[in-house]
Design a protein around this motif. Structure first.
Motif, PDB file in Angstrom:
ATOM      1  N   LEU A  15     -41.869 -54.614 -63.620  1.00  0.00           N
ATOM      2  CA  LEU A  15     -40.485 -55.045 -63.409  1.00  0.00           C
ATOM      3  C   LEU A  15     -40.292 -55.726 -62.059  1.00  0.00           C
ATOM      4  CD1 LEU A  15     -38.510 -52.012 -64.900  1.00  0.00           C
ATOM      5  CD2 LEU A  15     -38.729 -54.310 -65.876  1.00  0.00           C
ATOM      6  N   GLN A  16     -41.177 -55.440 -61.103  1.00  0.00           N
ATOM      7  CA  GLN A  16     -41.041 -56.078 -59.792  1.00  0.00           C
ATOM      8  C   GLN A  16     -41.522 -57.522 -59.811  1.00  0.00           C
ATOM      9  OE1 GLN A  16     -42.958 -53.367 -57.062  1.00  0.00           O
ATOM     10  NE2 GLN A  16     -41.079 -52.226 -56.723  1.00  0.00           N
ATOM     11  N   THR A  17     -42.119 -57.960 -60.908  1.00  0.00           N
ATOM     12  CA  THR A  17     -42.410 -59.387 -61.074  1.00  0.00           C
ATOM     13  C   THR A  17     -41.102 -60.101 -61.398  1.00  0.00           C
ATOM     14  OG1 THR A  17     -44.590 -58.845 -61.981  1.00  0.00           O
ATOM     15  CG2 THR A  17     -43.760 -61.066 -62.364  1.00  0.00           C
ATOM     16  N   PRO A  18     -40.776 -61.195 -60.699  1.00  0.00           N
ATOM     17  CA  PRO A  18     -39.460 -61.830 -60.879  1.00  0.00           C
ATOM     18  C   PRO A  18     -39.319 -62.559 -62.216  1.00  0.00           C
ATOM     19  CG  PRO A  18     -40.807 -63.114 -59.375  1.00  0.00           C
ATOM     20  CD  PRO A  18     -41.569 -61.861 -59.648  1.00  0.00           C
ATOM     21  N   ARG A  19     -39.120 -61.779 -63.293  1.00  0.00           N
ATOM     22  CA  ARG A  19     -38.905 -62.341 -64.615  1.00  0.00           C
ATOM     23  C   ARG A  19     -38.220 -61.277 -65.467  1.00  0.00           C
ATOM     24  NH1 ARG A  19     -43.989 -61.929 -68.633  1.00  0.00           N
ATOM     25  NH2 ARG A  19     -42.191 -61.742 -70.008  1.00  0.00           N
ATOM     26  N   GLU A  20     -37.761 -61.674 -66.632  1.00  0.00           N
ATOM     27  CA  GLU A  20     -37.175 -60.729 -67.581  1.00  0.00           C
ATOM     28  C   GLU A  20     -38.222 -60.365 -68.625  1.00  0.00           C
ATOM     29  OE1 GLU A  20     -33.734 -61.244 -70.754  1.00  0.00           O
ATOM     30  OE2 GLU A  20     -32.921 -60.848 -68.746  1.00  0.00           O
ATOM     31  N   TRP A  21     -38.365 -59.055 -68.864  1.00  0.00           N
ATOM     32  CA  TRP A  21     -39.385 -58.562 -69.782  1.00  0.00           C
ATOM     33  C   TRP A  21     -38.738 -58.117 -71.092  1.00  0.00           C
ATOM     34  CZ3 TRP A  21     -44.660 -58.344 -68.872  1.00  0.00           C
ATOM     35  CH2 TRP A  21     -45.066 -58.611 -67.550  1.00  0.00           C
ATOM     36  N   PRO A  22     -39.094 -58.724 -72.222  1.00  0.00           N
ATOM     37  CA  PRO A  22     -38.627 -58.207 -73.512  1.00  0.00           C
ATOM     38  C   PRO A  22     -39.123 -56.778 -73.714  1.00  0.00           C
ATOM     39  CG  PRO A  22     -39.537 -60.418 -73.754  1.00  0.00           C
ATOM     40  CD  PRO A  22     -39.885 -59.958 -72.372  1.00  0.00           C
ATOM     41  N   GLY A  60     -33.899 -58.228 -72.769  1.00  0.00           N
ATOM     42  CA  GLY A  60     -34.991 -57.540 -72.109  1.00  0.00           C
ATOM     43  C   GLY A  60     -34.537 -56.835 -70.851  1.00  0.00           C
ATOM     44  N   TYR A  61     -35.483 -56.561 -69.952  1.00  0.00           N
ATOM     45  CA  TYR A  61     -35.220 -55.804 -68.738  1.00  0.00           C
ATOM     46  C   TYR A  61     -35.703 -56.589 -67.526  1.00  0.00           C
ATOM     47  CZ  TYR A  61     -34.901 -51.964 -72.114  1.00  0.00           C
ATOM     48  OH  TYR A  61     -34.566 -51.175 -73.188  1.00  0.00           O
ATOM     49  N   ARG A  62     -34.981 -56.425 -66.444  1.00  0.00           N
ATOM     50  CA  ARG A  62     -35.436 -56.996 -65.177  1.00  0.00           C
ATOM     51  C   ARG A  62     -34.868 -56.174 -64.037  1.00  0.00           C
ATOM     52  NH1 ARG A  62     -31.989 -60.988 -62.638  1.00  0.00           N
ATOM     53  NH2 ARG A  62     -29.940 -61.060 -63.643  1.00  0.00           N
ATOM     54  N   LEU A  63     -35.568 -56.178 -62.910  1.00  0.00           N
ATOM     55  CA  LEU A  63     -35.139 -55.466 -61.713  1.00  0.00           C
ATOM     56  C   LEU A  63     -34.257 -56.393 -60.891  1.00  0.00           C
ATOM     57  CD1 LEU A  63     -35.734 -52.632 -60.484  1.00  0.00           C
ATOM     58  CD2 LEU A  63     -37.453 -53.733 -59.052  1.00  0.00           C
ATOM     59  N   VAL A  64     -33.066 -55.919 -60.523  1.00  0.00           N
ATOM     60  CA  VAL A  64     -32.128 -56.746 -59.775  1.00  0.00           C
ATOM     61  C   VAL A  64     -31.880 -56.145 -58.396  1.00  0.00           C
ATOM     62  CG1 VAL A  64     -31.005 -57.576 -61.873  1.00  0.00           C
ATOM     63  CG2 VAL A  64     -30.107 -55.537 -60.723  1.00  0.00           C
ATOM     64  N   ALA A  65     -31.188 -56.899 -57.550  1.00  0.00           N
ATOM     65  CA  ALA A  65     -30.851 -56.402 -56.215  1.00  0.00           C
ATOM     66  C   ALA A  65     -29.841 -55.275 -56.331  1.00  0.00           C
ATOM     67  CB  ALA A  65     -30.280 -57.533 -55.368  1.00  0.00           C
ATOM     68  N   GLY A  66     -30.051 -54.220 -55.585  1.00  0.00           N
ATOM     69  CA  GLY A  66     -29.136 -53.088 -55.587  1.00  0.00           C
ATOM     70  C   GLY A  66     -28.531 -52.866 -54.226  1.00  0.00           C
ATOM     71  N   SER A  67     -27.960 -51.686 -54.020  1.00  0.00           N
ATOM     72  CA  SER A  67     -27.321 -51.364 -52.743  1.00  0.00           C
ATOM     73  C   SER A  67     -28.304 -50.873 -51.709  1.00  0.00           C
ATOM     74  CB  SER A  67     -26.231 -50.298 -52.958  1.00  0.00           C
ATOM     75  OG  SER A  67     -26.800 -49.124 -53.517  1.00  0.00           O
ATOM     76  N   ALA A  68     -29.534 -50.514 -52.117  1.00  0.00           N
ATOM     77  CA  ALA A  68     -30.547 -50.019 -51.189  1.00  0.00           C
ATOM     78  C   ALA A  68     -31.888 -50.626 -51.558  1.00  0.00           C
ATOM     79  CB  ALA A  68     -30.628 -48.493 -51.220  1.00  0.00           C
ATOM     80  N   MET A  69     -32.804 -50.645 -50.593  1.00  0.00           N
ATOM     81  CA  MET A  69     -34.138 -51.202 -50.801  1.00  0.00           C
ATOM     82  C   MET A  69     -35.040 -50.134 -51.413  1.00  0.00           C
ATOM     83  SD  MET A  69     -36.194 -53.806 -50.283  1.00  0.00           S
ATOM     84  CE  MET A  69     -37.972 -54.098 -50.184  1.00  0.00           C
TER      85      MET A  69
END
Length: 329
Positions: A15-22, A60-69
């Protein structure tokens, strides 16, 4: 993959790869069902990872920017690249790269496998950087050792070489590392002298965290933070240099090649321009910056700067002659 912790780590790495995963592709990569993928995504969300899901046949799923690192998972090449970059910035005190980079380097090098530490050291040793400053270099391991002691609030012992060359052993309670853009300094409470002191990190060697913890002391009343204490210390111990130089080039050529702290040279119809400035920078740094202007110049003062330029010129001439001799067959 039946090992849940290992599967979660692999899912997070994907998920840390910048793409959307089905969902189906993730299920195939992890060798589990789409339902297990959904449960694992919920587990990651519960741990604070902001995983976003889109619905539909192409969702699909992807990791986005949140409130904390969140913690990052890095492959070997990524870890080496980051470590080398942080070492370069920390070891040469690049302006704008402050204590945060040293803390990050300390954390990263603490968990690097030995094979990657060797790669980082090899790359660093084979690299020559063109940097701002007077040429004083720092072993990044010294910085990370000091930063770790500051963070852990551990007493720190080290060898120190004073301006006159005198060698001493110091026992301190390290408070903060401060970068001035050209040098790193340690602000610490000296246990033997029972007073606050500032130390140039390029003069520190053999740093050793003793493991003895301490409660940080309050800074002297006249200093709000470590940077202000350092500034007061430097103003007391380092007299101003009154630099007076004539350049055989127009002011608009010389000015962009001088540090901003020197101010602007004044045009001179006969010679080109003249600089009269007051600075607390070292003789070494001032001499280097004058040489980098890339035009002929004459120093009218101070005498010690003229003397240092003579020594520096002789050293460079000797190096050039040795280099030309080595090239002949």
């Amino acid at each position: 993959m039946t090992d849940t912790p290992a599967r979660l780590l692999k899912l997070l790495s994907l998920l840390q790869t910048p793409r959307e995963w089905p969902g189906g592709e993730l299920a195939g990569r992890l060798e589990v069902s789409p339902r297990t993928v959904r449960r694992d995504v919920d587990r990651l969300r519960g741990l604070g990872y902001p995983v976003e899901a889109t619905r539909g046949s192409v969702g699909g799923y992807r990791l986005v920017a949140g409130s904390a690192m969140p913690p990052l998972l890095l492959d070997d090449e990524e870890a080496v690249a980051i470590a080398v970059g942080l070492r370069a910035g920390a070891g040469h005190a690049i302006e704008g790269v402050d204590e945060a980079s040293v803390r990050a380097l300390a954390k990263l090098e603490q968990v690097l496998p030995s094979r990657l530490r060797h790669r980082v050291s090899s790359l660093q040793n084979a690299t020559v950087a063109l940097t701002r400053g007077d040429g004083a270099t720092i072993d990044p391991r010294t910085l990370t050792a000091i930063a770790s002691a500051v963070t852990a609030r551990e007493r720190l012992r080290f060898a120190y070489r004073a301006r006159d060359g005198a060698a001493t052993k110091r026992q301190t309670e390290p408070y903060r590392l401060v970068s001035t853009g050209s040098r790193w300094y340690l602000v610490a409470y000296d246990l033997v002298r029972e007073d606050w002191r500032t130390f140039r990190v390029d003069r520190v060697s053999e740093p050793f965290a003793t493991g003895a913890r301490f409660t940080p002391r309050e800074l002297p009343a006249e200093s709000e933070d470590a940077a202000e204490l350092l500034g007061r210390s430097m103003s007391r111990t380092q007299p101003d240099l009154l630099v007076d130089v004539t350049f055989e080039a127009p002011a608009d050529f010389v000015a962009p090649r001088l540090p901003a702290e020197f101010g602007a040279p004044e045009p001179d119809a006969e010679t080109g321009c003249r600089l009269r400035t007051r600075t607390q920078s070292s003789l070494e740094w001032v001499a280097l910056r004058l040489a980098l202007v890339d035009c002929a110049f004459e120093v009218h003062g101070p005498p010690e700067l003229l003397e240092h330029l003579g020594v520096l010129g002789a050293r460079l001439s000797q190096a050039a002659s040795r280099g030309s001799g080595a090239g002949r067959t």
